[in-house]
Design a protein around this motif. Structure first.
Motif, PDB file in Angstrom:
ATOM      1  N   TYR A   1      37.757  50.868  36.244  1.00  0.00           N
ATOM      2  CA  TYR A   1      38.056  48.980  36.904  1.00  0.00           C
ATOM      3  C   TYR A   1      39.127  48.631  36.827  1.00  0.00           C
ATOM      4  O   TYR A   1      39.444  47.833  37.800  1.00  0.00           O
ATOM      5  CB  TYR A   1      37.586  48.653  35.476  1.00  0.00           C
TER       6      TYR A   1
ATOM      7  N   TYR B   1      38.277  64.308  33.760  1.00  0.00           N
ATOM      8  CA  TYR B   1      38.143  63.574  34.449  1.00  0.00           C
ATOM      9  C   TYR B   1      40.207  62.884  35.128  1.00  0.00           C
ATOM     10  O   TYR B   1      40.283  62.707  36.418  1.00  0.00           O
ATOM     11  CB  TYR B   1      37.721  62.734  33.708  1.00  0.00           C
TER      12      TYR B   1
ATOM     13  N   PHE C   1      36.453  55.489  33.076  1.00  0.00           N
ATOM     14  CA  PHE C   1      35.246  54.658  33.598  1.00  0.00           C
ATOM     15  C   PHE C   1      36.083  53.244  33.385  1.00  0.00           C
ATOM     16  O   PHE C   1      36.433  51.840  34.573  1.00  0.00           O
ATOM     17  CB  PHE C   1      34.440  54.479  33.071  1.00  0.00           C
TER      18      PHE C   1
ATOM     19  N   SER D   1      35.204  54.640  21.867  1.00  0.00           N
ATOM     20  CA  SER D   1      34.120  55.188  23.029  1.00  0.00           C
ATOM     21  C   SER D   1      33.064  54.368  23.130  1.00  0.00           C
ATOM     22  O   SER D   1      32.055  54.919  22.490  1.00  0.00           O
ATOM     23  CB  SER D   1      33.641  56.984  22.533  1.00  0.00           C
TER      24      SER D   1
ATOM     25  N   ARG E   1      26.054  49.960  21.357  1.00  0.00           N
ATOM     26  CA  ARG E   1      25.279  50.764  23.324  1.00  0.00           C
ATOM     27  C   ARG E   1      23.316  50.422  23.141  1.00  0.00           C
ATOM     28  O   ARG E   1      23.738  50.396  24.181  1.00  0.00           O
ATOM     29  CB  ARG E   1      25.614  52.306  22.614  1.00  0.00           C
TER      30      ARG E   1
ATOM     31  N   ASP F   1      37.375  62.083  26.526  1.00  0.00           N
ATOM     32  CA  ASP F   1      36.420  60.260  26.354  1.00  0.00           C
ATOM     33  C   ASP F   1      35.705  59.709  27.823  1.00  0.00           C
ATOM     34  O   ASP F   1      36.772  59.339  28.676  1.00  0.00           O
ATOM     35  CB  ASP F   1      36.690  59.351  25.194  1.00  0.00           C
ATOM     36  N   GLN F   2      34.761  59.634  28.762  1.00  0.00           N
ATOM     37  CA  GLN F   2      34.613  59.132  29.872  1.00  0.00           C
ATOM     38  C   GLN F   2      34.477  57.780  29.838  1.00  0.00           C
ATOM     39  O   GLN F   2      34.493  57.183  31.305  1.00  0.00           O
ATOM     40  CB  GLN F   2      32.696  59.839  30.480  1.00  0.00           C
ATOM     41  N   SER F   3      34.240  56.828  28.725  1.00  0.00           N
ATOM     42  CA  SER F   3      34.482  55.215  28.483  1.00  0.00           C
ATOM     43  C   SER F   3      35.665  55.380  29.039  1.00  0.00           C
ATOM     44  O   SER F   3      35.708  54.472  29.772  1.00  0.00           O
ATOM     45  CB  SER F   3      33.490  55.239  27.454  1.00  0.00           C
TER      46      SER F   3
ATOM     47  N   HIS G   1      33.115  47.449  29.116  1.00  0.00           N
ATOM     48  CA  HIS G   1      32.271  46.477  29.729  1.00  0.00           C
ATOM     49  C   HIS G   1      32.382  45.208  30.196  1.00  0.00           C
ATOM     50  O   HIS G   1      32.474  44.934  30.862  1.00  0.00           O
ATOM     51  CB  HIS G   1      30.550  46.777  30.098  1.00  0.00           C
TER      52      HIS G   1
ATOM     53  N   PHE H   1      31.695  52.091  25.451  1.00  0.00           N
ATOM     54  CA  PHE H   1      31.326  51.980  27.147  1.00  0.00           C
ATOM     55  C   PHE H   1      30.582  50.751  27.295  1.00  0.00           C
ATOM     56  O   PHE H   1      31.662  49.837  27.683  1.00  0.00           O
ATOM     57  CB  PHE H   1      30.660  53.175  27.829  1.00  0.00           C
ATOM     58  N   SER H   2      30.136  50.269  26.198  1.00  0.00           N
ATOM     59  CA  SER H   2      29.418  48.540  26.614  1.00  0.00           C
ATOM     60  C   SER H   2      30.699  47.590  26.333  1.00  0.00           C
ATOM     61  O   SER H   2      30.690  46.951  26.754  1.00  0.00           O
ATOM     62  CB  SER H   2      28.588  48.482  25.699  1.00  0.00           C
TER      63      SER H   2
END
Lengths: 349, 379
Positions: B277, B324, B273, B221, B173, B268-270, B227, B223-224
């Motif tokens: 997307y 979520y 997201f 998990s 991260r 898991d929020q990531s 992304h 996120f980076s």
């Protein structure tokens, strides 16, 4: 970034219930006043490269706590002037190289202590020279470097905007003169850092991060482009991302799956305030979290309970409380992180 | 920031006389070293001795940014002297340079840069979030690019790809690492002559996309990594010359990937997201999510909204307390109803009200936001 830490630690006072916690104003004032006396600690010397930042953070906290004169004005003036270089830039401490970040903090300090006349005494046409130093750091694609060594970051762009705005050198403040920076190019760069989740990153392509959200939203706000650029849909999207920073403890984190930290009470809180969605957080729980990060005996605020306090987390905890309307704390300007009654004098676009 | 998140232990403030004494000595030593360096640089003494002293000082305090500036002044001076002395290389220097296929001056500069890159490694490992260290590394690579032939510089940049992969392996991260990785990839593509207009498309986009797949497989998990994956897509599809069918197959594969991941961990929020997307690429009002499909109009948008509302609905089974899921259902249903106001029986107001009620129960922290949503959706 390291800061002289402690001696206090965030915790609830013995015998006190969490609901009974209050902001220990006098202890925080005393803590801030004591910071410059700790020259017998190695860490004091190892953090000299942040000194002017520390002064800005401490002074802002004192203003919000209603004690703007708790640090002697003459001492502050002398110190800030000793950080000034011939090219109009300020370093973090005497002898430290000029950099846009420390120039920004210096100008904020001078604004709060009404020190521009004193600046002119030391450097004729001082405001203009400082503004020129800042303007010369803009690159061809609109972004700003920190100094001649070329590192770029949206933090520097934000520094440039608010510094010029405080000096009265933003193009909209001098409409009859040629602009000293290219605002459209700069705001275009900010927009290139905008992500699908509504947040902003440190550079185009970078993931959203609360710190960068603050600097980008703040910069757009200073330039008067926030509402027109984001619109309600953009604000909803950003507000959603920001509101998700609040975790069960009531505290806020900086981005998904990270730990809570009191300073995000500021970066996230001010961003939400600037887009009119602060009510998307549980204010009571956040307030309680910030208060738990105080050391009620020795003063100061830490990043989270049990950790050691420092002046950076102290100001951002207090500024966070200001946004949340904590009684007795002065009103803060969410874009400038300075007392609102002082920034009210700035000529807006 | 050293003051974030590390509960500092061991610093006692009731110091014994002995401890205070020791600290005073450390302060005196530090200040003496500092005075020495500053004095030398002010006198323009850019000797190797001064250089070594900056190494000492920076090892003690890598955030002392002025000293990094001084170090660069010294390096610049050495580079300039090397280039000026280019006509009179030493025998040794000439032989080594010949072997490396570089003019002697450039060879010397390359060695100095490599040495400094080595110097940075332990500092980087100890202070992986220090802006100044990453910045000096960037500067060194920039100097290499400026002074060496493209071939010599590319090799160095490729070495950096390995270095940054290691750093991201230690902390996936670390946004300094991801930012540096982007810089490295852009530089390699630009210097290799690949891609168009230096935008860095083509070239490394396939291996970089594969890298995100690897990162995600080792830790969902991340996120980076998700992304970065999303950021690579437009260039990836363009470099593959993907047509309508290929683009649809690609999007479908990504939905399959994320749906599988969501079944593994819907909390898991990531992951949510990333799902957002993919949906955002279908939404013309989100300028930050360029379309994957081509063409991509209201019909396609509706089709995927329909599909994903069904898919997400099924996830509720066994995860009725997952906020979520309700958020996604409300968001996508809202958009669906905007495009097809009759709803065609897809989503009823009763359902929407129920989802919102559940959400407010599960996620009271954000009640202000849910009240606004209620108003906006006229529930």
């Amino acid at each position: 970034m390291s800061l002289a830490a402690g001696p206090g630690r965030g915790h609830i006072a013995e015998g006190q219930l969490p609901e009974e916690m209050k902001l220990v104003v006098d202890k925080h004032v005393a803590y801030i006043q004591s910071l410059d006396t700790r020259r017998d600690e190695l860490e004091y010397h190892l953090t000299e490269h942040l000194r002017i930042g520390g002064i800005y953070w401490g002074l802002t906290a004192l203003h919000l706590l209603g004690q703007p004169d708790a640090l002697p004005r003459e001492g502050l003036l002398e110190y800030v002037r000793s950080c000034l270089h011939e090219d109009g830039g300020f370093g973090a401490a005497p002898g430290h190289d000029a950099h846009i970040l420390y120039t920004g903090y210096s100008v904020q300090i001078l604004t709060m202590i009404d020190g521009f006349e004193a600046l002119e005494e030391k450097m004729p046409d001082g405001k203009h020279k400082v503004a020129t130093f800042v303007a010369n750091l803009q690159q061809s694609d609109g972004r700003f470097a920190g100094d001649q060594w070329g590192e770029t970051d949206t933090r520097f762009l934000f520094s440039a905007f608010y510094t010029l705005s405080l000096l009265g050198y933003m193009p909209h403040q001098r409409p009859s003169e040629p602009p000293i920076i290219d605002v459209p190019a700069a705001t275009a760069y900010i927009k290139a850092c905008h992500n699908f989740d509504g947040g902003f990153g440190v550079a185009p392509g970078a993931e959203s991060h609360s710190g960068q959200v603050f600097t980008c939203v703040g910069a757009l706000s200073v330039a008067g482009e926030l509402d027109s650029y984001l619109g309600e849909e953009g604000k909803d999207r950003l507000g959603a991302w920001l509101s998700e920073r609040q975790l069960g403890s009531g505290g806020l984190n900086g981005r998904p799956e990270k730990l809570v930290d009191v300073c995000y009470s500021w970066w996230v809180g001010s961003s939400l305030a600037m887009i009119d969605r602060l009510h998307w957080l549980d204010k009571a729980k956040l307030t309680a979290f910030i208060l738990q990060c105080q050391d009620p005996e020795q003063g100061g605020i830490a990043d989270r309970p049990e950790d050691m306090v420092d002046v950076f987390h102290t100001v951002f905890g207090i500024a966070g409380l200001s946004l949340l309307g904590y009684p007795g704390v002065g009103e803060v300007d969410p874009a400038y992180c300075m007392p609102k009654h002082i920034t009210a004098k700035i000529q807006r676009p | 920031m050293g003051s974030h998140g590390i509960p500092r232990v061991g610093a006692t403030f009731d110091k014994s006389e002995q401890a205070r004494d020791k600290e005073w000595k450390q302060i005196a030593q530090y200040q003496a070293l500092e005075k020495d360096v500053v004095g030398r640089v002010n006198a323009k003494d850019y000797s190797d001795a001064t250089f070594q002293l900056t190494s000492q000082l920076l090892t003690q305090n890598p955030e002392y940014y002025t000293i990094w500036n001084y170090r660069r002044l010294i390096l610049q001076d050495v580079f300039a002297r090397e280039l000026a002395a280019a006509d009179h290389p030493s025998e040794q220097g000439a032989a080594a340079a010949d072997k490396a296929g570089l003019p002697p001056a450039q060879h010397e500069i390359l060695l100095l840069i490599k040495e400094d890159l080595q110097f940075l490694i332990p500092l980087l490992k100890q202070y992986p979030k220090c802006y100044w260290i990453w910045n000096h590394r960037s500067w060194l690579l920039g100097a290499a690019t400026k002074h060496l032939l493209a071939r010599g510089a590319v090799e160095l940049w490729q070495g950096e790809l390995g270095l940054v992969s290691k750093m991201l392996g230690l902390d996936s991260r670390n946004f300094h690492g991801w930012g540096y990785r982007r810089e490295v990839v852009q530089a390699i593509e630009r210097l290799s002559g690949g891609g168009d207009e230096g935008k860095g498309s083509g070239g490394l986009v396939e291996p970089e996309f594969a890298y995100t797949t690897k990162m995600i497989q080792s830790n969902l998990s991340n996120f980076s990594a998700w992304h970065y994956r999303s950021q690579l897509m437009p260039a990836l599809l363009s470099s593959r010359n993907a047509d309508t069918a290929a683009r649809q197959a690609f999007l479908d594969a990504e939905f399959e990937l994320i749906t599988k991941a969501l079944y593994t961990d819907p909390y898991d929020q990531s992951l949510w997201f990333y799902h957002q997307y993919l949906m955002a690429t279908l939404n013309p009002s989100n300028a930050q999510a360029p379309p994957i499909l081509d063409p991509c109009g209201a019909a396609e948008h509706l089709q995927y909204l329909d599909q994903e509302i069904e898919s997400v609905r099924e996830m509720l089974d066994g995860a009725e307390d997952c906020k979520y899921i309700y958020q996604a259902l409300l968001e996508y249903s809202g958009r669906y109803l905007e495009l097809a106001p009759e709803g065609e029986g897809k989503v009823t107001v009763t359902e929407l009200k129920e989802w919102l009620r559940e959400l407010r129960k599960i996620d009271p922290l954000r009640d202000g936001r849910w009240r606004d949503l209620e108003g906006k959706m006229k529930l």
